[in-house]
Design a protein around this motif. Structure first.
Motif, PDB file in Angstrom:
ATOM      1  N   LEU A 194       0.833  -1.206   0.000  1.00 32.56           N
ATOM      2  CA  LEU A 194       0.000   0.000   0.000  1.00 32.56           C
ATOM      3  C   LEU A 194       0.867   1.256   0.000  1.00 32.56           C
ATOM      4  O   LEU A 194       0.598   2.190  -0.754  1.00 32.56           O
ATOM      5  N   ALA A 195       1.894   1.262   0.851  1.00 33.16           N
ATOM      6  CA  ALA A 195       2.782   2.429   0.939  1.00 33.16           C
ATOM      7  C   ALA A 195       3.484   2.676  -0.391  1.00 33.16           C
ATOM      8  O   ALA A 195       3.620   3.825  -0.840  1.00 33.16           O
ATOM      9  N   GLU A 196       3.928   1.603  -1.041  1.00 33.11           N
ATOM     10  CA  GLU A 196       4.610   1.728  -2.331  1.00 33.11           C
ATOM     11  C   GLU A 196       3.645   2.179  -3.423  1.00 33.11           C
ATOM     12  O   GLU A 196       3.992   2.997  -4.279  1.00 33.11           O
ATOM     13  N   LEU A 197       2.415   1.644  -3.373  1.00 31.43           N
ATOM     14  CA  LEU A 197       1.399   2.021  -4.359  1.00 31.43           C
ATOM     15  C   LEU A 197       1.068   3.503  -4.255  1.00 31.43           C
ATOM     16  O   LEU A 197       0.992   4.208  -5.273  1.00 31.43           O
ATOM     17  N   VAL A 198       0.885   3.971  -3.015  1.00 35.22           N
ATOM     18  CA  VAL A 198       0.579   5.390  -2.794  1.00 35.22           C
ATOM     19  C   VAL A 198       1.752   6.262  -3.241  1.00 35.22           C
ATOM     20  O   VAL A 198       1.557   7.316  -3.851  1.00 35.22           O
ATOM     21  N   LEU A 199       2.989   5.817  -2.940  1.00 39.66           N
ATOM     22  CA  LEU A 199       4.178   6.569  -3.352  1.00 39.66           C
ATOM     23  C   LEU A 199       4.230   6.714  -4.871  1.00 39.66           C
ATOM     24  O   LEU A 199       4.493   7.799  -5.400  1.00 39.66           O
ATOM     25  N   LEU A 200       3.954   5.615  -5.574  1.00 43.03           N
ATOM     26  CA  LEU A 200       3.974   5.649  -7.039  1.00 43.03           C
ATOM     27  C   LEU A 200       2.835   6.493  -7.595  1.00 43.03           C
ATOM     28  O   LEU A 200       3.028   7.249  -8.564  1.00 43.03           O
ATOM     29  N   LEU A 201       1.638   6.374  -6.984  1.00 37.77           N
ATOM     30  CA  LEU A 201       0.477   7.139  -7.457  1.00 37.77           C
ATOM     31  C   LEU A 201       0.653   8.632  -7.209  1.00 37.77           C
ATOM     32  O   LEU A 201       0.461   9.455  -8.113  1.00 37.77           O
ATOM     33  N   VAL A 202       1.020   8.969  -5.966  1.00 38.08           N
ATOM     34  CA  VAL A 202       1.210  10.387  -5.615  1.00 38.08           C
ATOM     35  C   VAL A 202       2.383  10.959  -6.402  1.00 38.08           C
ATOM     36  O   VAL A 202       2.314  12.068  -6.936  1.00 38.08           O
ATOM     37  N   GLY A 203       3.472  10.168  -6.479  1.00 40.46           N
ATOM     38  CA  GLY A 203       4.622  10.613  -7.258  1.00 40.46           C
ATOM     39  C   GLY A 203       4.289  10.778  -8.729  1.00 40.46           C
ATOM     40  O   GLY A 203       4.742  11.714  -9.383  1.00 40.46           O
ATOM     41  N   GLY A 204       3.457   9.845  -9.233  1.00 38.25           N
ATOM     42  CA  GLY A 204       3.054   9.910 -10.636  1.00 38.25           C
ATOM     43  C   GLY A 204       2.153  11.092 -10.936  1.00 38.25           C
ATOM     44  O   GLY A 204       2.317  11.772 -11.950  1.00 38.25           O
ATOM     45  N   ILE A 205       1.206  11.338 -10.025  1.00 37.52           N
ATOM     46  CA  ILE A 205       0.232  12.425 -10.252  1.00 37.52           C
ATOM     47  C   ILE A 205       0.859  13.795  -9.983  1.00 37.52           C
ATOM     48  O   ILE A 205       0.880  14.668 -10.854  1.00 37.52           O
ATOM     49  N   LEU A 206       1.377  13.980  -8.753  1.00 38.90           N
ATOM     50  CA  LEU A 206       1.940  15.286  -8.390  1.00 38.90           C
ATOM     51  C   LEU A 206       3.282  15.523  -9.064  1.00 38.90           C
ATOM     52  O   LEU A 206       3.492  16.550  -9.713  1.00 38.90           O
ATOM     53  N   GLY A 207       4.198  14.557  -8.906  1.00 36.07           N
ATOM     54  CA  GLY A 207       5.515  14.708  -9.528  1.00 36.07           C
ATOM     55  C   GLY A 207       5.433  14.731 -11.036  1.00 36.07           C
ATOM     56  O   GLY A 207       6.120  15.514 -11.702  1.00 36.07           O
ATOM     57  N   GLY A 208       4.562  13.863 -11.593  1.00 41.37           N
ATOM     58  CA  GLY A 208       4.381  13.833 -13.049  1.00 41.37           C
ATOM     59  C   GLY A 208       3.800  15.132 -13.572  1.00 41.37           C
ATOM     60  O   GLY A 208       4.208  15.623 -14.634  1.00 41.37           O
ATOM     61  N   SER A 209       2.859  15.715 -12.824  1.00 43.28           N
ATOM     62  CA  SER A 209       2.265  17.004 -13.222  1.00 43.28           C
ATOM     63  C   SER A 209       3.310  18.104 -13.222  1.00 43.28           C
ATOM     64  O   SER A 209       3.380  18.924 -14.148  1.00 43.28           O
ATOM     65  N   ALA A 210       4.133  18.130 -12.160  1.00 41.07           N
ATOM     66  CA  ALA A 210       5.204  19.137 -12.070  1.00 41.07           C
ATOM     67  C   ALA A 210       6.185  18.971 -13.217  1.00 41.07           C
ATOM     68  O   ALA A 210       6.619  19.965 -13.833  1.00 41.07           O
ATOM     69  N   PHE A 211       6.526  17.721 -13.521  1.00 36.16           N
ATOM     70  CA  PHE A 211       7.465  17.450 -14.616  1.00 36.16           C
ATOM     71  C   PHE A 211       6.872  17.870 -15.958  1.00 36.16           C
ATOM     72  O   PHE A 211       7.573  18.448 -16.802  1.00 36.16           O
ATOM     73  N   LEU A 212       5.577  17.587 -16.173  1.00 35.33           N
ATOM     74  CA  LEU A 212       4.923  17.956 -17.434  1.00 35.33           C
ATOM     75  C   LEU A 212       4.867  19.470 -17.608  1.00 35.33           C
ATOM     76  O   LEU A 212       5.095  19.976 -18.712  1.00 35.33           O
ATOM     77  N   ILE A 213       4.555  20.188 -16.513  1.00 36.63           N
ATOM     78  CA  ILE A 213       4.522  21.657 -16.572  1.00 36.63           C
ATOM     79  C   ILE A 213       5.888  22.181 -16.975  1.00 36.63           C
ATOM     80  O   ILE A 213       6.011  23.070 -17.829  1.00 36.63           O
ATOM     81  N   THR A 214       6.925  21.619 -16.369  1.00 38.17           N
ATOM     82  CA  THR A 214       8.299  22.027 -16.667  1.00 38.17           C
ATOM     83  C   THR A 214       8.652  21.705 -18.123  1.00 38.17           C
ATOM     84  O   THR A 214       9.207  22.544 -18.843  1.00 38.17           O
ATOM     85  N   LEU A 215       8.320  20.485 -18.542  1.00 36.43           N
ATOM     86  CA  LEU A 215       8.649  20.041 -19.901  1.00 36.43           C
ATOM     87  C   LEU A 215       7.933  20.878 -20.958  1.00 36.43           C
ATOM     88  O   LEU A 215       8.569  21.369 -21.911  1.00 36.43           O
ATOM     89  N   ILE A 216       6.623  21.044 -20.793  1.00 35.75           N
ATOM     90  CA  ILE A 216       5.833  21.822 -21.768  1.00 35.75           C
ATOM     91  C   ILE A 216       6.302  23.270 -21.813  1.00 35.75           C
ATOM     92  O   ILE A 216       6.411  23.871 -22.888  1.00 35.75           O
TER      93      ILE A 216
END
Length: 311
Positions: A194-216
């Motif tokens: 569960l902890a790993e799943l949440v880390l990947l989900l939160v990292g994917g959503i929040l971190g991925g969003s931040a990365f996409l904003i930066t990339l775009i």
């Protein structure tokens, strides 16, 4: 029966890189020097921004936030690390480990979101220069900065609570210089799914969003710069954005390598090196990147130093 075997973990023990005193002393001196350089470099940038009216702009406001984070990041871990190198006491209390991990993830998470905000600021400045002052108003800048700190806090609360509600049966030896998510979760005798799943989900959503904003933002920035007719304009744009892009690549690369993967792939030796990069080395390098490539910061630092010398 399984619960009966679970002992209440009162403290954690950090494993030394080497038993040799010479190695411990060398590490102590090296980390101490890096830490002092980090404090001096980021402190100089904060002084320059605070004392020079020309640097009272959104870009430097966000840069001052980055410098504060770069001071806090090693401050969370380095003092305890230095104590471990010189002392025979290699332990940290359960609550101390929890607080160290919380503040580390808080600072790292906030920096991820702040870098995205800084990329957006550069996008507006280069792609919509005529509307820059109306878009990047003081109120919006303050809201964006506060927002990064709040999201970073929530992000850290989630991961810290999920990590320290796990069961720890021993051994309590942390294969790291400080408490971080991968080495602490590696000690758990309960399921970390569960902890790993949440880390990947939160990292994917929040971190991925931040990365996409930066990339775009940088896709638009680079395309705009390439269409500029002025050579001087191109040089100045690449200079201001190049510093930020270098910091983004260095920071995002090391944090993704550390957090966005399952605990089963945890490698103590590899993770010690990677965590040192984003936790200790990057905060030292950031002010060098910004000051060496930025003429405005150089002038402000020279002016601040001259005032201190002649005062």
């Amino acid at each position: 029966m399984e619960k009966a075997n679970v002992t209440a973990m009162k403290e954690f023990y950090f494993i030394d890189l080497s038993d040799l005193l010479e190695v411990q002393l060398s590490l102590f001196v090296m980390i101490l020097l890096i830490y002092l350089i980090t404090l001096a470099g980021n402190g100089a940038i904060l002084i320059a921004i605070a004392t020079d009216v020309r640097l009272q702009t959104p870009m430097y406001f966000f840069l001052s936030n980055l410098s504060i984070l770069d001071v806090l990041c090693p401050t969370v871990t380095v003092p305890k690390m230095l104590q471990i190198f010189l002392s025979e006491d290699k332990t940290i209390s359960f609550s101390g480990c929890m607080l160290q991990l919380f503040f580390l993830i808080y600072v790292v998470g906030t920096e991820v979101f702040l870098l995205a905000v800084m990329a957006y600021d550069r996008y507006v400045a280069i792609c919509s220069p005529l509307h820059y002052t109306t878009i990047m108003r003081k109120r919006l800048c303050a809201q964006l900065a506060v927002g990064t700190w709040i999201i970073g806090f929530i992000n850290s609360m989630i991961h810290t609570s999920l990590t320290f509600t796990l069961s720890f049966c021993g051994p309590n030896k942390v294969n790291q210089y400080y408490c971080d998510i991968p080495p602490v979760r590696a000690l758990s005798c309960s399921s970390t799914f569960l902890a790993e799943l949440v880390l990947l989900l939160v990292g994917g959503i929040l971190g991925g969003s931040a990365f996409l904003i930066t990339l775009i933002s940088y896709i638009y920035i680079i395309s705009t710069i390439l269409y500029m007719s002025s050579t001087e304009g191109k040089r100045k744009a690449f200079s201001t954005c190049g510093s930020h892009l270098a910091v983004v690549c260095l920071f995002y690369g090391t944090t993704i390598a550390t957090y966005v993967r399952p605990t089963s792939t945890y490698s103590p030796k590899q993770d010690r090196i990677v965590s040192m990069l984003y936790g200790v080395i990057t905060p030292m390098i950031n002010p060098m990147i910004y000051s060496l490539r930025n003429q405005d910061v150089k002038r402000a630092l020279t002016k601040a130093l001259d005032l201190n010398v002649f005062s």
